[in-house]
Design an enzyme around this catalytic site. Structure first.
Site, mmCIF file in Angstrom:
data_model
loop_
_atom_site.group_PDB
_atom_site.id
_atom_site.type_symbol
_atom_site.label_atom_id
_atom_site.label_comp_id
_atom_site.label_asym_id
_atom_site.label_seq_id
_atom_site.Cartn_x
_atom_site.Cartn_y
_atom_site.Cartn_z
ATOM 1 C CG HIS A 1 -2.084 0.788 1.276
ATOM 2 N ND1 HIS A 1 -2.026 2.162 1.145
ATOM 3 C CD2 HIS A 1 -3.393 0.491 1.431
ATOM 4 C CE1 HIS A 1 -3.253 2.652 1.231
ATOM 5 N NE2 HIS A 1 -4.097 1.657 1.403
ATOM 6 C CD GLU B 1 -3.169 1.048 -2.153
ATOM 7 O OE1 GLU B 1 -3.576 -0.064 -1.767
ATOM 8 O OE2 GLU B 1 -3.783 2.103 -1.954
HETATM 9 O O1 TA6 Z 1 -6.142 1.303 -0.704
HETATM 10 C C1 TA6 Z 1 -7.208 2.168 -0.615
HETATM 11 C C2 TA6 Z 1 -7.900 1.974 0.709
HETATM 12 O O2 TA6 Z 1 -8.412 0.672 0.826
HETATM 13 C C3 TA6 Z 1 -8.995 3.036 0.829
HETATM 14 O O3 TA6 Z 1 -10.293 2.538 0.650
HETATM 15 C C4 TA6 Z 1 -8.734 3.612 2.161
HETATM 16 O O4 TA6 Z 1 -9.605 4.241 2.883
HETATM 17 C C5 TA6 Z 1 -7.345 3.315 2.459
HETATM 18 O O5 TA6 Z 1 -6.989 2.173 1.783
HETATM 19 C C6 TA6 Z 1 -6.688 3.566 3.754
HETATM 20 O O6 TA6 Z 1 -7.144 2.625 4.664
HETATM 21 P P1 TA6 Z 1 -6.734 2.709 6.175
HETATM 22 O O7 TA6 Z 1 -7.333 1.512 6.831
HETATM 23 O O8 TA6 Z 1 -5.222 2.692 6.220
HETATM 24 O O9 TA6 Z 1 -7.263 4.011 6.688
#
Ligand code: TA6
Length: 293
Positions: A160, A264
């Site tokens: 990520h 990602e």
């Molecule tokens: O990768 C995108 C995502 O899944 C979004 O939907 C999102 O809100 C984000 O990751 C961040 O997630 P987190 O749990 O780290 O706040």
């Protein structure tokens, strides 16, 4: 482990164990908490990874920035919203298997996480996941999952990656033109990207499917280009919360959303990975800074 010049462990923010390195090729920081690379600055460049100044460094909380690992599921758990978003890998401390450097080459770090009672309480599978990070003038990360149990396992996985940019509304992302994607800010509708590079205007949360393409982020403000090449990955997620959603998040701050875009490298959704007993699956992301033409 054999000491390496310029490389050493320290107690980082929140008392988390951080490996810091300062070599001719880069300076960098990673923590065994979540096996998370939190800084990578190739020589002569500004930081390539974004870490929020409001990031919380504490056991049990995911660190906002760097390269968190989503595993064994991505985003919300598909059937049980009480389980942690993005799985448990980013909030567990991984075992450090190896830190090595051959003469002036990249520093190589191998970390591992195995099934235990805590992971079984959230996910019944018997697995080993390892992350091999190679830090030099490029940053390469390979996540490998092995099914060490007797039943087939299925998982999602994402690196990520929070890329630091001068102004997210000024960047364009090449490589995803014409790809199918799930638009999570439009009720999960499936759409097809146009022929132009992707621009970020407001909240963006897209899961691009069936893509093995290299992405290139052109950043006119920082006058650089970031190239993300991948192997063993069939999905790419692009995320930025935009102003309004960022306001509702406690660890981004007022204008923090402008400073990053997540690109990602992933196997998620229809690209979930299934491993039979004894099988392994690997996925690699490699990032480099290339000069603007
Ligand atoms: O990768 C995108 C995502 O899944 C979004 O939907 C999102 O809100 C984000 O990751 C961040 O997630 P987190 O749990 O780290 O706040």
């Amino acid at each position: 482990m054999v000491p390496i010049e310029g490389v050493g462990w320290t107690n980082g923010p929140g008392g988390l164990p951080f490996l810091r390195m300062e070599t001719e090729q880069c300076h960098a920081r990673l923590t065994s908490y979540g096996a998370q690379v939190c800084e990578w600055v190739p020589a002569g460049e500004s930081p390539v990874l974004y870490v929020s100044p409001h990031a919380v460094f504490a056991a049990g909380t995911a660190i906002r920035g760097g390269v968190p690992i989503s595993f064994p599921w991505f985003a919300s758990h598909p059937t049980d919203p009480s389980k942690p978003a993005h799985g448990f890998a980013r909030t567990r401390t991984w075992e450090v298997v190896q830190v090595t450097r051959e003469s002036t080459a990249d520093v190589r770090v191998v970390l591992r996480l195995e099934a235990d009672d805590d992971t079984r309480a959230l996910w019944g599978s018997t697995f080993t996941v390892s992350l091999t990070v190679s830090l030099g003038t490029t940053l390469a990360m390979t996540a490998e999952v092995e099914n060490v149990g007797h039943e087939a396992i299925t998982y999602e996985l994402a690196l990520h990656t929070y890329l630091a940019v001068g102004d997210v509304e000024a960047v364009s992302i090449r490589g995803l033109e014409g790809a199918r994607f799930v638009d999570k800010v439009d009720g999960g509708k499936e759409k097809v990207a146009g022929g132009e590079p992707l621009r970020i205007a407001g909240e963006t949360d897209r899961v691009f499917l069936d893509t093995t393409a290299t992405c290139v982020v052109d950043d006119p403000v920082l006058a650089r280009r970031l190239r993300i090449e991948k192997r063993g990955s069939h999905a790419t997620v692009v995320w930025n919360p935009g102003r309004d959603r960022a306001r509702a998040m406690r660890d981004i701050g007022e204008d923090g959303w402008r400073g990053f875009v997540c690109v990602e490298t992933a196997n998620v959704g229809p690209h979930v990975v299934r491993l039979t007993p004894g099988a392994r699956g690997a996925m690699t992301a490699q990032i480099e800074v290339v000069p603007l033409d």
